[in-house]
Write a protein that holds these residues in place. Structure first.
Motif, mmCIF file in Angstrom:
data_model
loop_
_atom_site.group_PDB
_atom_site.id
_atom_site.type_symbol
_atom_site.label_atom_id
_atom_site.label_comp_id
_atom_site.label_asym_id
_atom_site.label_seq_id
_atom_site.Cartn_x
_atom_site.Cartn_y
_atom_site.Cartn_z
ATOM 1 N N UNK A 1 -17.515 26.411 21.075
ATOM 2 C CA UNK A 1 -16.652 27.510 20.609
ATOM 3 C C UNK A 1 -15.235 26.965 20.467
ATOM 4 N N UNK A 2 -14.621 27.243 19.337
ATOM 5 C CA UNK A 2 -13.238 26.849 19.105
ATOM 6 C C UNK A 2 -12.361 28.081 19.224
ATOM 7 N N UNK A 3 -11.378 28.014 20.107
ATOM 8 C CA UNK A 3 -10.441 29.115 20.298
ATOM 9 C C UNK A 3 -9.231 28.850 19.416
ATOM 10 N N UNK A 4 -8.793 29.881 18.704
ATOM 11 C CA UNK A 4 -7.647 29.747 17.805
ATOM 12 C C UNK A 4 -6.449 30.469 18.414
ATOM 13 N N UNK A 5 -5.584 29.666 19.038
ATOM 14 C CA UNK A 5 -4.426 30.203 19.735
ATOM 15 C C UNK A 5 -3.209 30.233 18.812
ATOM 16 N N UNK A 6 -2.727 31.425 18.543
ATOM 17 C CA UNK A 6 -1.456 31.576 17.849
ATOM 18 C C UNK A 6 -0.656 32.624 18.604
ATOM 19 N N UNK A 7 0.655 32.461 18.580
ATOM 20 C CA UNK A 7 1.542 33.360 19.311
ATOM 21 C C UNK A 7 1.526 34.745 18.691
ATOM 22 N N UNK A 8 1.921 35.712 19.472
ATOM 23 C CA UNK A 8 2.017 37.072 18.963
ATOM 24 C C UNK A 8 2.282 38.059 20.084
ATOM 25 N N UNK A 9 3.354 38.805 19.952
ATOM 26 C CA UNK A 9 3.763 39.807 20.936
ATOM 27 C C UNK A 9 3.082 41.139 20.617
ATOM 28 N N UNK A 10 2.673 41.903 21.650
ATOM 29 C CA UNK A 10 2.125 43.234 21.387
ATOM 30 C C UNK A 10 3.075 44.069 20.524
ATOM 31 N N UNK A 11 2.522 44.997 19.787
ATOM 32 C CA UNK A 11 3.286 45.809 18.851
ATOM 33 C C UNK A 11 3.853 47.053 19.534
ATOM 34 N N UNK A 12 5.055 47.430 19.128
ATOM 35 C CA UNK A 12 5.699 48.618 19.664
ATOM 36 C C UNK A 12 6.623 48.353 20.828
ATOM 37 N N UNK A 13 6.773 47.095 21.226
ATOM 38 C CA UNK A 13 7.659 46.764 22.358
ATOM 39 C C UNK A 13 9.110 46.613 21.934
ATOM 40 N N UNK A 14 9.328 45.995 20.765
ATOM 41 C CA UNK A 14 10.696 45.769 20.276
ATOM 42 C C UNK A 14 10.674 45.580 18.773
ATOM 43 N N UNK A 15 11.809 45.838 18.149
ATOM 44 C CA UNK A 15 11.932 45.698 16.700
ATOM 45 C C UNK A 15 12.111 44.244 16.284
ATOM 46 N N UNK A 16 11.941 44.003 14.998
ATOM 47 C CA UNK A 16 12.231 42.713 14.354
ATOM 48 C C UNK A 16 11.432 41.542 14.907
ATOM 49 N N UNK A 17 10.187 41.783 15.238
ATOM 50 C CA UNK A 17 9.328 40.676 15.676
ATOM 51 C C UNK A 17 8.734 39.983 14.453
ATOM 52 N N UNK A 18 8.481 38.685 14.596
ATOM 53 C CA UNK A 18 7.782 37.944 13.556
ATOM 54 C C UNK A 18 6.460 37.460 14.140
ATOM 55 N N UNK A 19 5.491 37.299 13.268
ATOM 56 C CA UNK A 19 4.157 36.885 13.692
ATOM 57 C C UNK A 19 3.731 35.658 12.908
ATOM 58 N N UNK A 20 2.867 34.873 13.513
ATOM 59 C CA UNK A 20 2.311 33.703 12.853
ATOM 60 C C UNK A 20 1.050 34.105 12.096
ATOM 61 N N UNK A 21 0.624 33.242 11.199
ATOM 62 C CA UNK A 21 -0.605 33.467 10.438
ATOM 63 C C UNK A 21 -1.398 32.167 10.430
ATOM 64 N N UNK A 22 -2.702 32.274 10.576
ATOM 65 C CA UNK A 22 -3.567 31.106 10.597
ATOM 66 C C UNK A 22 -4.781 31.382 9.717
ATOM 67 N N UNK A 23 -5.215 30.365 8.978
ATOM 68 C CA UNK A 23 -6.394 30.486 8.118
ATOM 69 C C UNK A 23 -7.450 29.494 8.605
ATOM 70 N N UNK A 24 -8.663 29.986 8.808
ATOM 71 C CA UNK A 24 -9.775 29.176 9.306
ATOM 72 C C UNK A 24 -10.847 29.095 8.226
ATOM 73 N N UNK A 25 -11.288 27.879 7.902
ATOM 74 C CA UNK A 25 -12.428 27.697 6.994
ATOM 75 C C UNK A 25 -13.703 27.897 7.812
ATOM 76 N N UNK A 26 -14.463 28.915 7.477
ATOM 77 C CA UNK A 26 -15.689 29.192 8.209
ATOM 78 C C UNK A 26 -16.900 28.509 7.597
ATOM 79 N N UNK A 27 -17.033 28.623 6.311
ATOM 80 C CA UNK A 27 -18.152 27.994 5.607
ATOM 81 C C UNK A 27 -17.583 27.244 4.417
ATOM 82 N N UNK A 28 -17.021 26.034 4.649
ATOM 83 C CA UNK A 28 -16.434 25.281 3.519
ATOM 84 C C UNK A 28 -17.503 24.838 2.551
ATOM 85 N N UNK A 29 -17.026 24.342 1.389
ATOM 86 C CA UNK A 29 -17.919 23.873 0.310
ATOM 87 C C UNK A 29 -19.022 22.983 0.828
#
Length: 184
Positions: A156-184
């Motif tokens: 199992x591969x765990x995909x760790x990216x940062x991210x604060x719970x929503x509704x705690x404070x304004x002006x938060x930014x979030x990361x985005x990650x793309x995983x290839x599940x079934x490549x060519x």
């Protein structure tokens, strides 16, 4: 949430307690995802609470997935989860194709509408499939990390990216990650 290559299915592990199994098999076959079977088991700690999950067809070959959990228990958490669901649906039309932006706007909306003592965790992603590949692109707001299990590698591969719970404070930014599940 994980994708099992052996069964080509997604599953989201939740809490212990009474369970209800859900399947999106019939719906997926009509939405351009006939090669997938999405199964999840909803196991609430209490019969009424703040857990939410939403699977939404955006177009052929594109599915949005939102999983969230409001802080607290019982009726108050369930009511806040209903409000979060309304805010999420409103946000879907403008920002549903951009997981990072989706969570940033949802966080702003949560800060505007949720009572002061409430916040929630969320994982929002897009499952996209075409003739060449299958990808899961996601952002995370304090929710448990998603993982992908490969039955052929027995890992199992765990995909760790940062991210604060929503509704705690304004002006938060979030990361985005793309995983290839079934490549060519």
């Amino acid at each position: 949430m994980f994708f099992d290559n052996r069964t080509e299915s997604w599953e989201y592990p939740t809490r212990r307690g009474a369970s209800r199994q859900q399947s999106a098999r019939c719906w997926l076959s009509e939405s351009g995802f006939s090669q997938f079977e999405i199964l999840y088991k909803y196991i609430p700690l209490n019969p009424v609470g703040g857990d939410l999950i939403s699977l939404r067809k955006i177009d052929s070959g594109l599915l949005s997935i939102l999983v969230g959990d409001v802080v607290g228990h019982g009726i108050s958490a369930a009511l806040i989860a209903s409000l979060v669901n309304v805010l999420a649906n409103k946000n879907q039309e403008k920002n549903g194709l951009f997981p990072k932006r989706y969570l940033e706007i949802l966080n702003t909306e949560a800060n505007n509408y949720l009572p002061e003592d409430y916040y929630f965790t969320a994982l929002y992603g897009l499952l996209s499939s075409n003739n060449n590949s299958t990808k899961f692109t996601f952002s995370r707001g304090g929710h448990p990390y998603p993982f992908v299990y490969s039955s052929s590698e027995k890992i199992a591969r765990i995909y760790e990216i940062a991210g604060t719970p929503l509704g705690l404070m304004n002006n938060l930014t979030y990361e985005e990650l793309s995983i290839d599940l079934l490549p060519k």
